[in-house]
Design an enzyme around this catalytic site. Structure first.
Site, short mmCIF file in Angstrom:
data_model
loop_
_atom_site.label_atom_id
_atom_site.label_comp_id
_atom_site.label_asym_id
_atom_site.label_seq_id
_atom_site.Cartn_x
_atom_site.Cartn_y
_atom_site.Cartn_z
N TYR A 54 3.76 -15.34 -35.50
CA TYR A 54 4.25 -14.24 -34.67
C TYR A 54 3.27 -13.90 -33.54
CZ TYR A 54 7.27 -13.34 -38.81
OH TYR A 54 8.14 -13.46 -39.87
N LYS A 79 1.44 -14.80 -43.33
CA LYS A 79 2.01 -16.06 -43.83
C LYS A 79 1.32 -17.24 -43.15
CE LYS A 79 6.41 -13.58 -43.55
NZ LYS A 79 6.31 -12.82 -42.30
N1 NAP Z 1 9.78 -15.38 -43.77
C1 NAP Z 1 10.52 -15.74 -42.76
O1 NAP Z 1 10.80 -16.92 -42.54
C2 NAP Z 1 11.07 -14.69 -41.85
C3 NAP Z 1 12.05 -15.01 -40.92
C4 NAP Z 1 12.55 -14.01 -40.11
C5 NAP Z 1 12.07 -12.72 -40.26
N2 NAP Z 1 11.08 -12.42 -41.15
C6 NAP Z 1 10.53 -11.06 -41.30
O2 NAP Z 1 11.61 -10.14 -41.53
C7 NAP Z 1 11.59 -9.14 -40.51
C8 NAP Z 1 12.97 -8.62 -40.22
O3 NAP Z 1 13.82 -9.68 -39.79
P1 NAP Z 1 14.32 -9.89 -38.28
O4 NAP Z 1 13.35 -9.29 -37.36
O5 NAP Z 1 14.63 -11.32 -38.11
O6 NAP Z 1 15.73 -9.15 -38.24
P2 NAP Z 1 16.34 -7.71 -38.56
O7 NAP Z 1 15.28 -6.78 -39.03
O8 NAP Z 1 17.54 -7.93 -39.40
O9 NAP Z 1 16.87 -7.27 -37.12
C9 NAP Z 1 16.01 -6.98 -36.07
C10 NAP Z 1 16.89 -6.68 -34.85
O10 NAP Z 1 17.71 -5.54 -35.11
C11 NAP Z 1 17.45 -4.53 -34.14
N3 NAP Z 1 17.47 -3.24 -34.89
C12 NAP Z 1 16.56 -2.78 -35.76
N4 NAP Z 1 16.92 -1.58 -36.25
C13 NAP Z 1 18.11 -1.28 -35.68
C14 NAP Z 1 18.98 -0.17 -35.77
N5 NAP Z 1 18.70 0.87 -36.56
N6 NAP Z 1 20.12 -0.19 -35.01
C15 NAP Z 1 20.41 -1.23 -34.22
N7 NAP Z 1 19.62 -2.32 -34.09
C16 NAP Z 1 18.47 -2.34 -34.82
C17 NAP Z 1 16.11 -4.84 -33.54
O11 NAP Z 1 16.07 -4.44 -32.18
P3 NAP Z 1 14.81 -3.71 -31.45
O12 NAP Z 1 13.55 -4.29 -31.98
O13 NAP Z 1 15.04 -4.05 -30.00
O14 NAP Z 1 14.96 -2.25 -31.72
C18 NAP Z 1 16.09 -6.37 -33.61
O15 NAP Z 1 16.80 -6.92 -32.53
C19 NAP Z 1 10.92 -9.86 -39.34
O16 NAP Z 1 10.56 -9.01 -38.28
C20 NAP Z 1 9.82 -10.58 -40.03
O17 NAP Z 1 8.75 -9.69 -40.33
C21 NAP Z 1 10.59 -13.40 -41.96
#
Ligand code: NAP
Length: 274
Positions: A54, A79
């Site tokens: 990241y 990670k």
């Molecule tokens: N281990 C792995 O392989 C892996 C892979 C992917 C992710 N992750 C971890 O999991 C975390 C979460 O997953 P993710 O970031 O992929 O997706 P997520 O949390 O499902 O979605 C994030 C998206 O949703 C938006 N959002 C957040 N809260 C919201 C709300 N209340 N209303 C409307 N939109 C909202 C954010 O926009 P804004 O930021 O513009 O507000 C962003 O575009 C990651 O950040 C990372 O730490 C791990």
């Protein structure tokens, strides 16, 4: 009144991991990252999920120091990325993460993806970090049951956490059952399906019943399934909104309606074809 920030999941080694935290994937702008992480901590978030890939560990560490919250009150996960894997390579990658975060230990360190040639050696290195008390818990990410079985065959200490893609479109029921049976806590990544579900009519109807947003209903669904949940946002109002889920509960029929949205649909890659 208790808040979501007080909810803990007891890991198999007795360590308490906050059930709710902040994801930081795609937080690439340093100022934005600093502001988001500082704000989250000031609101009560105590768990931050980062990764070397990241490229924000430096800002995450700085935000934590700026917050004034003692290090031991926080739970920090990082990670090891795919091209850093292998036994010696993982030990070196961990050192780099620790240096970037400017910390002397991590709470949890995960194999990011099961790179077929090296994920077993990578996990052996994570076990060593645990033995040396450089991490408080061991874990993996994106591991299917067969990857975990492979680790069980060599591990002295079984992984305590498996972080996988999980949301109402991909409920991962069989993997969750397997992890539960083996005392592995599950963290949901992309818990909001990266926004894909925000217009869903079933979720919208449930949200309006509770005078909550769809995002809050989804976070609540993860919480009531005893999953660790780490929604990412850089938007201050959303960081606040996602944490305001302690003042309502989904009924068992609402939970079942959300479970029924499952289509085994990934927003990311399948670990077997990565
Ligand atoms: N281990 C792995 O392989 C892996 C892979 C992917 C992710 N992750 C971890 O999991 C975390 C979460 O997953 P993710 O970031 O992929 O997706 P997520 O949390 O499902 O979605 C994030 C998206 O949703 C938006 N959002 C957040 N809260 C919201 C709300 N209340 N209303 C409307 N939109 C909202 C954010 O926009 P804004 O930021 O513009 O507000 C962003 O575009 C990651 O950040 C990372 O730490 C791990």
């Amino acid at each position: 009144m208790s808040t979501i920030f007080d909810h803990m999941i007891l890991l198999s080694n007795g360590v308490q991991m906050p059930q709710f935290g902040l994801g930081t994937y795609k937080m690439t702008d340093p100022e934005e990252t600093l502001r988001a992480v500082e704000k989250a901590i000031s609101l009560g978030y105590r768990a931050i999920d980062t990764a070397s890939i990241y490229q924000n560990e430096r800002e995450v560490g700085e935000a934590i120091r700026n917050s004034g919250v003692p290090r031991e009150e926080l739970f920090i996960t990082s990670k090891v990325w795919n091209d850093e894997q292998g036994y010696d390579e993982t030990l070196r990658a961990f050192e780099r993460s620790l240096t970037a975060l400017d910390m002397n230990y991590l709470d949890l360190y995960l194999t990011h993806w099961p790179v077929s040639a090296s994920y077993v050696d990578t996990y052996r290195a994570i076990e060593r970090l645990y033995d040396e008390k450089l991490i408080r818990a061991t874990g993996v990410s994106n591991h299917h049951e067969h990857h975990l079985q492979e680790l069980f065959a060599i591990a002295n200490i079984r992984p305590m956490v498996n972080q996988v893609e999980l949301h109402p479109l991909l409920t991962q029921q069989p993997l969750r059952e397997f992890c539960h049976e083996h005392q592995i806590a599950v963290t949901s990544w992309s818990p909001l399906a990266r926004g894909k579900l925000l217009q869903d009519p079933t979720l919208s109807a449930i949200a309006s019943q509770h005078d909550k947003t769809v995002a809050q209903v989804i976070v609540r669904w993860h919480i009531q399934h005893d999953l660790i949940v780490i929604p990412k946002s850089v938007t201050i109002e959303r960081i606040k909104e996602n944490g305001e889920v302690s003042d309502f509960a989904l009924s068992s029929s609402e939970m079942a309606m959300i479970d029924a949205l499952n289509r085994d649909e990934r927003t990311g890659t399948d670990p077997d074809t990565y």
